[in-house]
Design a protein around this motif. Structure first.
Motif, short mmCIF file in Angstrom:
data_model
loop_
_atom_site.label_atom_id
_atom_site.label_comp_id
_atom_site.label_asym_id
_atom_site.label_seq_id
_atom_site.Cartn_x
_atom_site.Cartn_y
_atom_site.Cartn_z
N CYS A 11 -5.02 8.94 1.38
CA CYS A 11 -5.10 7.66 0.66
C CYS A 11 -4.44 6.54 1.47
O CYS A 11 -4.96 5.42 1.54
CB CYS A 11 -4.42 7.78 -0.70
SG CYS A 11 -5.32 8.79 -1.90
N LEU A 12 -3.30 6.87 2.09
CA LEU A 12 -2.60 5.86 2.88
C LEU A 12 -3.45 5.41 4.06
O LEU A 12 -3.51 4.21 4.38
CB LEU A 12 -1.27 6.43 3.36
CG LEU A 12 -0.40 5.48 4.19
CD1 LEU A 12 -0.03 4.25 3.38
CD2 LEU A 12 0.86 6.20 4.67
N SER B 146 -13.74 3.87 -2.37
CA SER B 146 -12.65 4.52 -3.09
C SER B 146 -13.14 5.73 -3.87
O SER B 146 -12.50 6.79 -3.88
CB SER B 146 -11.97 3.52 -4.04
OG SER B 146 -11.47 2.41 -3.34
N THR C 235 -7.88 -0.94 4.50
CA THR C 235 -8.54 -2.00 3.74
C THR C 235 -7.85 -3.35 3.91
O THR C 235 -8.47 -4.39 3.69
CB THR C 235 -8.58 -1.67 2.24
OG1 THR C 235 -7.24 -1.57 1.73
CG2 THR C 235 -9.30 -0.35 1.99
N VAL C 236 -6.57 -3.33 4.30
CA VAL C 236 -5.84 -4.60 4.46
C VAL C 236 -6.40 -5.41 5.63
O VAL C 236 -6.83 -6.55 5.44
CB VAL C 236 -4.33 -4.34 4.61
CG1 VAL C 236 -3.59 -5.65 4.80
CG2 VAL C 236 -3.79 -3.60 3.39
N PHE D 274 -6.37 3.15 2.44
CA PHE D 274 -5.97 1.87 1.83
C PHE D 274 -5.24 0.96 2.82
O PHE D 274 -5.33 -0.26 2.71
CB PHE D 274 -5.13 2.13 0.59
CG PHE D 274 -5.92 2.58 -0.58
CD1 PHE D 274 -6.75 1.70 -1.27
CD2 PHE D 274 -5.88 3.90 -1.00
CE1 PHE D 274 -7.51 2.12 -2.35
CE2 PHE D 274 -6.63 4.34 -2.08
CZ PHE D 274 -7.45 3.45 -2.76
N ALA D 275 -4.53 1.55 3.78
CA ALA D 275 -3.94 0.72 4.83
C ALA D 275 -5.03 0.05 5.65
O ALA D 275 -4.87 -1.11 6.08
CB ALA D 275 -3.03 1.56 5.72
N CYS E 76 0.41 4.39 -2.69
CA CYS E 76 -0.06 5.74 -2.34
C CYS E 76 1.03 6.78 -2.61
O CYS E 76 0.72 7.94 -2.94
CB CYS E 76 -0.45 5.78 -0.86
SG CYS E 76 -1.88 4.73 -0.45
N VAL F 28 0.83 -1.21 0.00
CA VAL F 28 0.00 0.00 0.00
C VAL F 28 0.86 1.26 0.00
O VAL F 28 0.52 2.26 -0.66
CB VAL F 28 -0.95 -0.02 1.22
CG1 VAL F 28 -1.54 1.36 1.47
CG2 VAL F 28 -2.06 -1.04 1.01
#
Length: 249
Positions: free
Chosen positions: A160-161, A237, A167-168, A164-165, A136, A132
């Motif tokens: 964004c980080l 997103s 989502t892991v 998206f982090a 990003c 990720v």
């Protein structure tokens, strides 16, 4: 005993659920799930055949597969990928040598991904987070290549980080680790901390972050299908993209 050799078994045999000539996939219990089609059985026996042809997949198969030809199937795709990267990247590098610095900063994260692929642990939490970060970071690279400054895009990249982090661990709580209390608590805790951090970046970013926290807490244990989980993340997103465009246009 000899008179029974030609007799068929009275009860359903282990292949009773299968059509003639089709062997049930390993782990399928007869009588409960019908046997898959021959192509599906073949894919179940050779899972690497259904995976995307990427360099990391090539690295993993060279190490983990018992079939010496498994990794060979990915030689050409990996070579094509590397060729495309060089063909597109070298002209950019000639025009903007500072891209070497960006590549050097991303190299450690790539090394983590390659190491996990080599160990056949691509689904590890650390591996997902490592993927990720440079993804990003490409927002900063693209903006700088377009003539902007890093300061202008630092807040959007961090936003964004944060998303998206999250989502892991969230993705794991919805699929592979859906019964893990540790992952559930960790996912909700991350989204709560991300909400605070996003609000510090820009108060308006607290709005999508609050939605992400709500979905991380409310959808746990719902038994949603993978396609539904994926579609919801596409919507999340797009929501973040809309706020970033409106705020930083």
């Amino acid at each position: 005993m000899s008179g029974r050799r030609g007799q068929r078994p009275r009860g359903p045999g282990p292949d009773a659920c299968a059509a003639p000539g089709i062997v049930p996939a390993p782990g399928v219990r007869p009588g409960i799930v019908t046997a898959p089609a021959p192509a599906t059985v073949s894919a179940a026996r050779r899972p690497e055949a259904t995976q995307a042809a990427t360099p990391s997949r090539w690295v993993r198969l060279r190490r983990a597969s018992r079939n010496p030809r498994a990794a060979a199937r990915h030689h050409r795709p990996a070579l094509a990928f590397a060729t495309a990267v060089l063909a597109l990247g070298l002209p950019l590098l000639a025009a903007a040598p500072w891209l070497l610095v960006a590549a050097a900063l991303m190299a450690p994260f790539l090394a983590v991904n390659v190491l996990h692929a080599r160990r056949n642990r691509e689904r590890a939490l650390v591996n997902g987070l490592a993927a990720v970060v440079p993804a990003c970071g490409m927002l900063l690279v693209a903006h700088r290549a377009g003539g902007g400054t890093l300061a202008e895009e630092l807040a959007p990249a961090l936003a964004c980080l944060l998303y998206f982090a999250g989502t892991v661990p969230y993705g794991k709580t919805m699929i592979r680790e859906r019964r893990s209390e540790a992952y559930r608590r960790g996912s909700v805790a991350h989204h709560a901390a991300a909400l605070v951090a996003a609000a510090l970046l820009d108060p308006w970013l607290a709005v999508p972050s609050a939605c992400y926290l709500a979905r991380a807490a409310a959808l746990l244990g719902r038994g949603l299908k993978v396609a539904v989980v994926g579609a919801a993340e596409v919507g999340c997103s797009v929501l973040l993209l809309g706020f970033l465009v409106a705020l930083h246009g």
